[in-house]
Scaffold this active site. Sequence first.
Site, PDB file in Angstrom:
ATOM      1  N   GLY A  10       0.823  -1.225   0.000  1.00 49.92           N
ATOM      2  CA  GLY A  10       0.000   0.000   0.000  1.00 49.92           C
ATOM      3  C   GLY A  10       0.843   1.255   0.000  1.00 49.92           C
ATOM      4  N   SER A  12       1.371   3.294  -2.324  1.00 41.90           N
ATOM      5  CA  SER A  12       0.801   4.410  -3.095  1.00 41.90           C
ATOM      6  C   SER A  12      -0.251   5.184  -2.296  1.00 41.90           C
ATOM      7  N   ASP A  15      -0.681   6.737   3.962  1.00 43.12           N
ATOM      8  CA  ASP A  15       0.266   6.318   5.008  1.00 43.12           C
ATOM      9  C   ASP A  15       1.524   5.715   4.396  1.00 43.12           C
ATOM     10  N   ALA A  83      -1.721  -2.127   2.832  1.00 43.10           N
ATOM     11  CA  ALA A  83      -2.630  -2.293   1.687  1.00 43.10           C
ATOM     12  C   ALA A  83      -4.021  -2.653   2.189  1.00 43.10           C
ATOM     13  N   ALA A  84      -5.024  -1.955   1.665  1.00 41.72           N
ATOM     14  CA  ALA A  84      -6.402  -2.266   2.046  1.00 41.72           C
ATOM     15  C   ALA A  84      -7.379  -1.565   1.121  1.00 41.72           C
ATOM     16  N   THR A 127      -7.599  -0.730  12.983  1.00 42.54           N
ATOM     17  CA  THR A 127      -8.347   0.528  12.900  1.00 42.54           C
ATOM     18  C   THR A 127      -9.351   0.718  14.026  1.00 42.54           C
ATOM     19  N   GLU A 129     -12.176   1.723  13.614  1.00 45.69           N
ATOM     20  CA  GLU A 129     -13.508   1.315  13.119  1.00 45.69           C
ATOM     21  C   GLU A 129     -13.949  -0.005  13.756  1.00 45.69           C
ATOM     22  N   TYR A 151     -15.855  -3.444   6.122  1.00 46.26           N
ATOM     23  CA  TYR A 151     -14.460  -2.992   6.298  1.00 46.26           C
ATOM     24  C   TYR A 151     -13.976  -3.355   7.693  1.00 46.26           C
ATOM     25  N   LYS A 155     -11.162  -6.123   9.051  1.00 48.94           N
ATOM     26  CA  LYS A 155     -10.010  -5.661   9.827  1.00 48.94           C
ATOM     27  C   LYS A 155      -9.951  -6.365  11.190  1.00 48.94           C
ATOM     28  N   HIS A 181      -6.590   9.397  10.668  1.00 50.97           N
ATOM     29  CA  HIS A 181      -5.498  10.353  10.505  1.00 50.97           C
ATOM     30  C   HIS A 181      -5.483  10.877   9.080  1.00 50.97           C
TER      31      HIS A 181
HETATM   32  P1  NAP Z   1      -5.215   4.491   1.342  1.00 50.68           P
HETATM   33  O1  NAP Z   1      -4.677   5.859   1.062  1.00 50.68           O
HETATM   34  O2  NAP Z   1      -6.563   4.132   0.836  1.00 50.68           O
HETATM   35  O3  NAP Z   1      -4.150   3.429   0.764  1.00 50.68           O
HETATM   36  C1  NAP Z   1      -4.464   2.070   0.648  1.00 50.68           C
HETATM   37  C2  NAP Z   1      -3.398   1.392  -0.177  1.00 50.68           C
HETATM   38  O4  NAP Z   1      -3.713  -0.006  -0.333  1.00 50.68           O
HETATM   39  C3  NAP Z   1      -3.236   1.939  -1.606  1.00 50.68           C
HETATM   40  O5  NAP Z   1      -1.867   2.031  -1.882  1.00 50.68           O
HETATM   41  C4  NAP Z   1      -3.873   0.854  -2.458  1.00 50.68           C
HETATM   42  O6  NAP Z   1      -3.371   0.785  -3.765  1.00 50.68           O
HETATM   43  C5  NAP Z   1      -3.463  -0.380  -1.679  1.00 50.68           C
HETATM   44  N1  NAP Z   1      -4.212  -1.583  -2.042  1.00 50.68           N
HETATM   45  C6  NAP Z   1      -5.546  -1.763  -2.031  1.00 50.68           C
HETATM   46  N2  NAP Z   1      -5.849  -3.009  -2.420  1.00 50.68           N
HETATM   47  C7  NAP Z   1      -4.657  -3.645  -2.686  1.00 50.68           C
HETATM   48  C8  NAP Z   1      -4.304  -4.951  -3.128  1.00 50.68           C
HETATM   49  N3  NAP Z   1      -5.235  -5.876  -3.369  1.00 50.68           N
HETATM   50  N4  NAP Z   1      -2.988  -5.268  -3.266  1.00 50.68           N
HETATM   51  C9  NAP Z   1      -2.034  -4.337  -3.034  1.00 50.68           C
HETATM   52  N5  NAP Z   1      -2.320  -3.074  -2.619  1.00 50.68           N
HETATM   53  C10 NAP Z   1      -3.618  -2.740  -2.452  1.00 50.68           C
HETATM   54  O7  NAP Z   1      -5.203   4.189   2.891  1.00 50.68           O
HETATM   55  P2  NAP Z   1      -4.391   4.906   4.091  1.00 50.68           P
HETATM   56  O8  NAP Z   1      -5.240   5.982   4.645  1.00 50.68           O
HETATM   57  O9  NAP Z   1      -3.021   5.181   3.665  1.00 50.68           O
HETATM   58  O10 NAP Z   1      -4.409   3.725   5.175  1.00 50.68           O
HETATM   59  C11 NAP Z   1      -3.358   2.769   5.242  1.00 50.68           C
HETATM   60  C12 NAP Z   1      -3.846   1.554   6.005  1.00 50.68           C
HETATM   61  O11 NAP Z   1      -4.221   1.929   7.318  1.00 50.68           O
HETATM   62  C13 NAP Z   1      -5.050   0.861   5.417  1.00 50.68           C
HETATM   63  O12 NAP Z   1      -4.919  -0.522   5.669  1.00 50.68           O
HETATM   64  C14 NAP Z   1      -6.227   1.409   6.219  1.00 50.68           C
HETATM   65  O13 NAP Z   1      -7.300   0.495   6.225  1.00 50.68           O
HETATM   66  C15 NAP Z   1      -5.576   1.561   7.586  1.00 50.68           C
HETATM   67  N6  NAP Z   1      -6.097   2.631   8.440  1.00 50.68           N
HETATM   68  C16 NAP Z   1      -6.191   3.905   7.983  1.00 50.68           C
HETATM   69  C17 NAP Z   1      -6.609   4.902   8.847  1.00 50.68           C
HETATM   70  C18 NAP Z   1      -6.710   6.331   8.389  1.00 50.68           C
HETATM   71  O14 NAP Z   1      -7.365   7.130   9.077  1.00 50.68           O
HETATM   72  N7  NAP Z   1      -6.049   6.719   7.304  1.00 50.68           N
HETATM   73  C19 NAP Z   1      -6.928   4.593  10.182  1.00 50.68           C
HETATM   74  C20 NAP Z   1      -6.796   3.272  10.611  1.00 50.68           C
HETATM   75  C21 NAP Z   1      -6.358   2.296   9.741  1.00 50.68           C
HETATM   76  P3  NAP Z   1      -4.053   1.543  -5.030  1.00 50.68           P
HETATM   77  O15 NAP Z   1      -3.341   2.870  -5.083  1.00 50.68           O
HETATM   78  O16 NAP Z   1      -3.730   0.648  -6.172  1.00 50.68           O
HETATM   79  O17 NAP Z   1      -5.510   1.666  -4.742  1.00 50.68           O
HETATM   80  O1  F7E Z   2     -15.837   9.234   7.304  1.00 48.69           O
HETATM   81  C1  F7E Z   2     -19.044  10.904   7.912  1.00 48.69           C
HETATM   82  C2  F7E Z   2     -19.055   9.397   7.764  1.00 48.69           C
HETATM   83  O2  F7E Z   2     -14.962   8.294   5.180  1.00 48.69           O
HETATM   84  C3  F7E Z   2     -15.777   9.850   8.575  1.00 48.69           C
HETATM   85  C4  F7E Z   2     -10.713   5.362   6.908  1.00 48.69           C
HETATM   86  O3  F7E Z   2      -9.402   5.853   6.790  1.00 48.69           O
HETATM   87  O4  F7E Z   2     -10.873   6.143   9.182  1.00 48.69           O
HETATM   88  C5  F7E Z   2     -11.485   6.221   7.904  1.00 48.69           C
HETATM   89  O5  F7E Z   2     -12.824   5.743   7.951  1.00 48.69           O
HETATM   90  C6  F7E Z   2     -17.181  10.174   9.060  1.00 48.69           C
HETATM   91  C7  F7E Z   2     -18.170   9.013   8.931  1.00 48.69           C
HETATM   92  O6  F7E Z   2     -13.682   7.973   7.357  1.00 48.69           O
HETATM   93  C8  F7E Z   2     -19.607  12.231   4.593  1.00 48.69           C
HETATM   94  O7  F7E Z   2     -20.384   8.905   7.821  1.00 48.69           O
HETATM   95  C9  F7E Z   2     -20.404  12.545   6.566  1.00 48.69           C
HETATM   96  O8  F7E Z   2     -18.927   8.934  10.097  1.00 48.69           O
HETATM   97  O9  F7E Z   2     -13.697  10.172   6.307  1.00 48.69           O
HETATM   98  P1  F7E Z   2     -14.517   8.952   6.434  1.00 48.69           P
HETATM   99  P2  F7E Z   2     -14.068   6.701   8.246  1.00 48.69           P
HETATM  100  O10 F7E Z   2     -15.260   6.014   7.731  1.00 48.69           O
HETATM  101  O11 F7E Z   2     -14.054   7.121   9.667  1.00 48.69           O
HETATM  102  C10 F7E Z   2     -10.838   4.818   9.754  1.00 48.69           C
HETATM  103  C11 F7E Z   2     -10.149   4.897  11.089  1.00 48.69           C
HETATM  104  C12 F7E Z   2     -10.279   3.808   8.819  1.00 48.69           C
HETATM  105  O12 F7E Z   2      -9.714   2.818   9.254  1.00 48.69           O
HETATM  106  C13 F7E Z   2     -10.680   3.909   7.380  1.00 48.69           C
HETATM  107  O13 F7E Z   2      -9.760   3.206   6.543  1.00 48.69           O
HETATM  108  O14 F7E Z   2     -17.704  11.224   8.230  1.00 48.69           O
HETATM  109  N1  F7E Z   2     -19.427  11.614   6.676  1.00 48.69           N
HETATM  110  N2  F7E Z   2     -20.527  12.950   5.294  1.00 48.69           N
HETATM  111  C14 F7E Z   2     -18.904  11.403   5.463  1.00 48.69           C
HETATM  112  N3  F7E Z   2     -17.892  10.610   5.050  1.00 48.69           N
HETATM  113  C15 F7E Z   2     -17.569  10.649   3.733  1.00 48.69           C
HETATM  114  N4  F7E Z   2     -16.548   9.900   3.303  1.00 48.69           N
HETATM  115  N5  F7E Z   2     -18.251  11.451   2.834  1.00 48.69           N
HETATM  116  C16 F7E Z   2     -19.277  12.265   3.206  1.00 48.69           C
HETATM  117  O15 F7E Z   2     -19.849  12.989   2.399  1.00 48.69           O
END
Ligand code: NAP
Ligand code: F7E
Length: 343
Positions: A10, A12, A15, A83-84, A127, A129, A151, A155, A181
């Site tokens: 992941g 690209s 994170d 990756a996710a 996560t 979530e 999701y 996880k 984040h």
């Molecule tokens: P992101 O920007 O959506 O990046 C996800 C990455 O996973 C992308 O590089 C994507 O590649 C890759 N990927 C998806 N399916 C794949 C597959 N089948 N094989 C190989 N690579 C694949 O997510 P992020 O925000 O950086 O988050 C990183 C990780 O932390 C994720 O696992 C997410 O669930 C977890 N997480 C995120 C948060 C948050 O708030 N950001 C919080 C808690 C946990 P493509 O570019 O090809 O799509």
């Molecule tokens: O939504 C509300 C929505 O899509 C946050 C991922 O990185 O963090 C992320 O998941 C909140 C939710 O993130 C819209 O209903 C309102 O309550 O930005 P989000 P998420 O679902 O919290 C966790 C920790 C991860 O692990 C995940 O990978 O915002 N909301 N209106 C909306 N959300 C979106 N996307 N779009 C709206 O228009």
Amino acid sequence: MPKKIALITGISGQDGAYLAKFLIKKNYQVIGLERRSARSTNWRLEKLNIADKVIIEDVDIKEINNLIRLFSKYKISEIYNLAAQSFVQSSFYNPIETAQVNAIGVLNILEIIRNQNRKIKLYQASTSEMFGKHDKSYQNEKTLFHPRSPYASAKAFAHYTVQNYRESFGLHAVSGILFNHESPLRGEEFITRKITLGLAKIFLNKKKTLKVGNIYARRDWGFAEDYVEAMWMMLQAKKPDDYVIATGKSYSVKQFINECVRSLNLKTKWVGKGLNEKLINIKSKKILISIDKRFFRPSEVDNLKGDYSKAKRILKWKPKTSFSKLVKMMIDSDLKFVKKLYQ
Ligand code: NAP
Ligand code: F7E
């Protein structure tokens, strides 16, 4: 001494890019996994000026045979499984793909470590979530999981499987339970970036109204660059264990919008209720934000606020970036981005 090799799945993503930058500074050789795609997915690495400092391998983590070949090619010390299919909303419509990547993907990696080299350390991206529908004012490592989306269920499977392989086979495998984040590199579909990009376009007269869903959901939002450091710290700790990473503060989507509006110096007011609630520009009377039920989820996570005291005590980690600083950073970045887009 040869460089330590870190593998980032992941790379690209948001994170992946920040973590690669961090590990390069720590003198690691970074190998990044990417799925082949017709479009360039390296914009984040390019933005951080590190695209030529990492080795990219074309591997989908659903394909165990490709992973096995990769593990034979490099002498890997640490794996960061980021990756996710990470968009919660999309997981309701693509639950099987979500489970294959988010749950079975990590199992593929664990099986290879177990069979090939148990010394390889694994970081798994868990996560907040997973807490879903909870009844605690703060969530920590002891809080029960109640996933509210495909999701989160996938996880949770990954989380428990990492724990089980650690206990069964003595692997140095850990999960970081990271709360939301964000950053200027956040994907445009997530709410924070959707708001900062949408409002930047409106501010520069390139868009009329932004439509969003549930503005009363509350999240604990931190800065991604602070959080990737915690991932590395977790793998350096003597004893493998799981940690909550958060800021300990929670804001509603509506409060996030209000902070953006303040940062842009706009005079606005909220009017109406429920699906008719709107944010109006007081001077121009234009509707800046309205509610659209398409963006509501079949089941919502109402409120998240993390207790990161274990990470603070054992890893000496704490968040460095305040909510207002994060919002300002994202708004300023999107104002620049939109100006360049329409040059
Ligand atoms: P992101 O920007 O959506 O990046 C996800 C990455 O996973 C992308 O590089 C994507 O590649 C890759 N990927 C998806 N399916 C794949 C597959 N089948 N094989 C190989 N690579 C694949 O997510 P992020 O925000 O950086 O988050 C990183 C990780 O932390 C994720 O696992 C997410 O669930 C977890 N997480 C995120 C948060 C948050 O708030 N950001 C919080 C808690 C946990 P493509 O570019 O090809 O799509
Ligand atoms: O939504 C509300 C929505 O899509 C946050 C991922 O990185 O963090 C992320 O998941 C909140 C939710 O993130 C819209 O209903 C309102 O309550 O930005 P989000 P998420 O679902 O919290 C966790 C920790 C991860 O692990 C995940 O990978 O915002 N909301 N209106 C909306 N959300 C979106 N996307 N779009 C709206 O228009």
